[in-house]
Design an enzyme around this catalytic site. Structure first.
Site, PDB file in Angstrom:
ATOM      1  N   ARG A  18     -40.556 103.288  34.864  1.00 11.84           N
ATOM      2  CA  ARG A  18     -40.434 101.863  34.532  1.00 11.84           C
ATOM      3  C   ARG A  18     -39.737 101.072  35.653  1.00 11.84           C
ATOM      4  O   ARG A  18     -38.899 100.210  35.396  1.00 11.84           O
ATOM      5  CB  ARG A  18     -39.706 101.671  33.195  1.00 11.84           C
ATOM      6  CG  ARG A  18     -40.400 102.326  32.023  1.00 11.84           C
ATOM      7  CD  ARG A  18     -39.771 101.974  30.700  1.00 11.84           C
ATOM      8  NE  ARG A  18     -39.890 100.554  30.399  1.00 11.84           N
ATOM      9  CZ  ARG A  18     -40.978  99.969  29.924  1.00 11.84           C
ATOM     10  NH1 ARG A  18     -42.065 100.692  29.695  1.00 11.84           N
ATOM     11  NH2 ARG A  18     -40.975  98.673  29.669  1.00 11.84           N
ATOM     12  N   HIS A  19     -40.148 101.373  36.895  1.00 11.23           N
ATOM     13  CA  HIS A  19     -39.592 100.669  38.050  1.00 11.23           C
ATOM     14  C   HIS A  19     -40.648 100.677  39.143  1.00 11.23           C
ATOM     15  O   HIS A  19     -41.014 101.748  39.649  1.00 11.23           O
ATOM     16  CB  HIS A  19     -38.306 101.359  38.523  1.00 11.23           C
ATOM     17  CG  HIS A  19     -37.484 100.515  39.460  1.00 11.23           C
ATOM     18  ND1 HIS A  19     -37.888 100.215  40.741  1.00 11.23           N
ATOM     19  CD2 HIS A  19     -36.275  99.910  39.285  1.00 11.23           C
ATOM     20  CE1 HIS A  19     -36.981  99.464  41.332  1.00 11.23           C
ATOM     21  NE2 HIS A  19     -35.985  99.253  40.466  1.00 11.23           N
ATOM     22  N   ASP A  20     -41.134  99.489  39.514  1.00  5.47           N
ATOM     23  CA  ASP A  20     -42.264  99.429  40.434  1.00  5.47           C
ATOM     24  C   ASP A  20     -41.945  99.981  41.821  1.00  5.47           C
ATOM     25  O   ASP A  20     -42.720 100.783  42.373  1.00  5.47           O
ATOM     26  CB  ASP A  20     -42.802  97.988  40.534  1.00  5.47           C
ATOM     27  CG  ASP A  20     -41.729  96.972  40.900  1.00  5.47           C
ATOM     28  OD1 ASP A  20     -40.543  97.332  40.915  1.00  5.47           O
ATOM     29  OD2 ASP A  20     -42.093  95.803  41.161  1.00  5.47           O
ATOM     30  N   THR A  44     -32.526  98.370  48.927  1.00  2.58           N
ATOM     31  CA  THR A  44     -32.609  98.100  47.489  1.00  2.58           C
ATOM     32  C   THR A  44     -33.992  97.553  47.203  1.00  2.58           C
ATOM     33  O   THR A  44     -34.754  97.245  48.135  1.00  2.58           O
ATOM     34  CB  THR A  44     -31.531  97.094  47.054  1.00  2.58           C
ATOM     35  OG1 THR A  44     -31.619  96.895  45.639  1.00  2.58           O
ATOM     36  CG2 THR A  44     -31.724  95.749  47.728  1.00  2.58           C
ATOM     37  N   SER A  45     -34.344  97.422  45.936  1.00  2.00           N
ATOM     38  CA  SER A  45     -35.687  96.940  45.587  1.00  2.00           C
ATOM     39  C   SER A  45     -35.970  95.581  46.205  1.00  2.00           C
ATOM     40  O   SER A  45     -37.104  95.293  46.620  1.00  2.00           O
ATOM     41  CB  SER A  45     -35.821  96.845  44.061  1.00  2.00           C
ATOM     42  OG  SER A  45     -35.601  98.095  43.456  1.00  2.00           O
ATOM     43  N   HIS A  92     -51.408  46.551  38.728  1.00  2.00           N
ATOM     44  CA  HIS A  92     -51.262  46.588  37.264  1.00  2.00           C
ATOM     45  C   HIS A  92     -52.620  46.826  36.586  1.00  2.00           C
ATOM     46  O   HIS A  92     -52.802  46.476  35.419  1.00  2.00           O
ATOM     47  CB  HIS A  92     -50.635  45.287  36.723  1.00  2.00           C
ATOM     48  CG  HIS A  92     -49.373  44.903  37.411  1.00  2.00           C
ATOM     49  ND1 HIS A  92     -48.138  45.315  36.997  1.00  2.00           N
ATOM     50  CD2 HIS A  92     -49.171  44.132  38.519  1.00  2.00           C
ATOM     51  CE1 HIS A  92     -47.209  44.829  37.804  1.00  2.00           C
ATOM     52  NE2 HIS A  92     -47.812  44.105  38.742  1.00  2.00           N
ATOM     53  N   SER A 223     -73.439  65.908  30.206  1.00  2.00           N
ATOM     54  CA  SER A 223     -72.918  66.186  28.873  1.00  2.00           C
ATOM     55  C   SER A 223     -73.979  66.942  28.093  1.00  2.00           C
ATOM     56  O   SER A 223     -75.177  66.696  28.260  1.00  2.00           O
ATOM     57  CB  SER A 223     -72.560  64.879  28.158  1.00  2.00           C
ATOM     58  OG  SER A 223     -72.363  65.085  26.773  1.00  2.00           O
ATOM     59  N   ARG A 237     -61.217  68.033  37.095  1.00  2.00           N
ATOM     60  CA  ARG A 237     -60.740  69.401  37.296  1.00  2.00           C
ATOM     61  C   ARG A 237     -59.517  69.409  38.213  1.00  2.00           C
ATOM     62  O   ARG A 237     -58.554  70.142  37.982  1.00  2.00           O
ATOM     63  CB  ARG A 237     -61.856  70.260  37.890  1.00  2.00           C
ATOM     64  CG  ARG A 237     -61.527  71.756  37.971  1.00  2.00           C
ATOM     65  CD  ARG A 237     -62.693  72.544  38.544  1.00  2.00           C
ATOM     66  NE  ARG A 237     -63.883  72.362  37.732  1.00  2.00           N
ATOM     67  CZ  ARG A 237     -65.097  72.103  38.235  1.00  2.00           C
ATOM     68  NH1 ARG A 237     -65.260  71.977  39.536  1.00  2.00           N
ATOM     69  NH2 ARG A 237     -66.133  71.972  37.431  1.00  2.00           N
ATOM     70  N   ARG A 263     -27.085  88.473  41.282  1.00  2.00           N
ATOM     71  CA  ARG A 263     -28.448  88.289  40.760  1.00  2.00           C
ATOM     72  C   ARG A 263     -28.543  88.831  39.347  1.00  2.00           C
ATOM     73  O   ARG A 263     -27.717  89.628  38.918  1.00  2.00           O
ATOM     74  CB  ARG A 263     -29.535  88.919  41.629  1.00  2.00           C
ATOM     75  CG  ARG A 263     -29.803  90.416  41.562  1.00  2.00           C
ATOM     76  CD  ARG A 263     -30.752  90.934  40.473  1.00  2.00           C
ATOM     77  NE  ARG A 263     -32.045  90.357  40.455  1.00  2.00           N
ATOM     78  CZ  ARG A 263     -33.137  90.915  40.984  1.00  2.00           C
ATOM     79  NH1 ARG A 263     -33.058  92.081  41.584  1.00  2.00           N
ATOM     80  NH2 ARG A 263     -34.312  90.339  40.862  1.00  2.00           N
ATOM     81  N   ARG A 272     -43.226  86.213  39.075  1.00  2.00           N
ATOM     82  CA  ARG A 272     -44.536  86.845  39.303  1.00  2.00           C
ATOM     83  C   ARG A 272     -45.669  86.027  38.706  1.00  2.00           C
ATOM     84  O   ARG A 272     -46.840  86.250  39.033  1.00  2.00           O
ATOM     85  CB  ARG A 272     -44.544  88.258  38.722  1.00  2.00           C
ATOM     86  CG  ARG A 272     -43.552  89.186  39.418  1.00  2.00           C
ATOM     87  CD  ARG A 272     -43.627  90.593  38.898  1.00  2.00           C
ATOM     88  NE  ARG A 272     -42.467  91.370  39.315  1.00  2.00           N
ATOM     89  CZ  ARG A 272     -42.476  92.688  39.460  1.00  2.00           C
ATOM     90  NH1 ARG A 272     -43.581  93.366  39.233  1.00  2.00           N
ATOM     91  NH2 ARG A 272     -41.384  93.323  39.830  1.00  2.00           N
TER      92      ARG A 272
END
Length: 286
Positions: A18-20, A44-45, A92, A223, A237, A263, A272
């Protein structure tokens, strides 16, 4: 082994630990056992993840910068072509004095040029490398490796920064680079989105007044129920994506305000999502 990496196996290890980052370290150690003791030595990570994020963001800004320049160039061509075509100015949203189609386009181009200038400033000034800082920003682990030689630690920081293609690194960090950087990055992106939203809103209003229309391809349908309509779908869009980019600014703002001491990990999952989405949405609308 660089061409034989099995990232499926990395994913399996990550499900266990459980740690990438640790999953990658364990896998790389298994295929390069002699390097296992030094693969992550002193690091460190965030040495891996944060520095990588800064590299990716800088490259993403290169894409945005190029697309912004292309948009400005095309708007300038449009403004020059229609510089003498008169139209009614609106203040306006009411009839005012005459202007020209080209002059109005220069307003849009100027906004984007301001954004381009801000992006170009950000690349060397805002996006500094995290560099070699250790677990809490003291460089203590590296100082121990070099038996208390501060000069060697500082040289290593400069060397790694240069190897990553950066000219500057942060002099002071906690475990991560300052999360205010993420906020500033998204502010730059949101500013571009704001300019695009304003321009495309103008185009949508002009389409309603039949002064300007988007290209309508042969066979295009406006349409499902009213095929004769000429909806400004491209501008719509762009406005939709632009609103999403602008709304994302709150994420890094909140993250920066809630980073406890050196941190805390509640930044990770949020970053992410919001940072890649902001760049991807802006790339799409440009």
């Amino acid at each position: 082994n660089v061409n034989k990496l099995d990232f499926t196996r990395v994913a399996e290890i990550e499900r266990e630990c459980r740690h990438d980052v640790m999953a990658h370290i364990q896998y790389f150690s298994s295929i390069c056992p002699k390097a296992a003791p030094i693969i992550h030595l002193g690091a460190t990570s965030c040495f891996v993840g944060d520095n990588a994020d800064l590299i990716v963001m800088r490259r993403a800004f290169d894409v945005i910068e190029l697309k912004l320049a292309c948009c400005i160039h095309r708007l300038c061509q449009f403004a020059e072509k229609h510089r003498a075509l008169p139209c009614l100015g609106l203040t306006h949203l009411q009839p005012a004095q005459l202007t020209t189609v080209g002059k109005r386009a220069t307003l849009w181009a100027q906004d984007l040029l301001m954004d381009l200038t801000a992006v170009q400033w950000s690349l060397p000034n805002l996006l500094r490398f995290r560099g070699v800082k250790g677990t809490t920003g003291t460089q203590g682990s590296f100082l121990a490796m070099f038996k208390g030689d501060h000069e060697k630690v500082e040289d290593l920081d400069v060397l790694v920064t240069a190897k990553a293609g950066f000219s500057h690194h942060f002099l002071v960090t906690g475990q991560t680079y300052p999360r205010k950087v993420d906020f500033e990055v998204l502010c730059r992106l949101a500013s571009v989105a704001t300019s695009v939203h304003k321009m495309c809103t103008d185009l949508r209003l002009l389409a309603f007044m039949k002064e300007v229309e988007e290209p309508f391809e042969p066979g295009q349908v406006g349409s499902s129920a009213m095929p004769y309509k000429r909806n400004p779908m491209r501008s719509e869009r762009c406005c939709s994506l632009a609103r999403h980019v602008m709304a994302l600014v709150m994420d890094p703002l909140m993250t920066a305000s809630t980073q406890w001491f050196e941190r805390t990990l509640d930044d990770s999952a949020n970053r992410r999502l919001c940072i890649p989405e902001a760049f991807l949405a802006l790339d799409g609308l440009l």
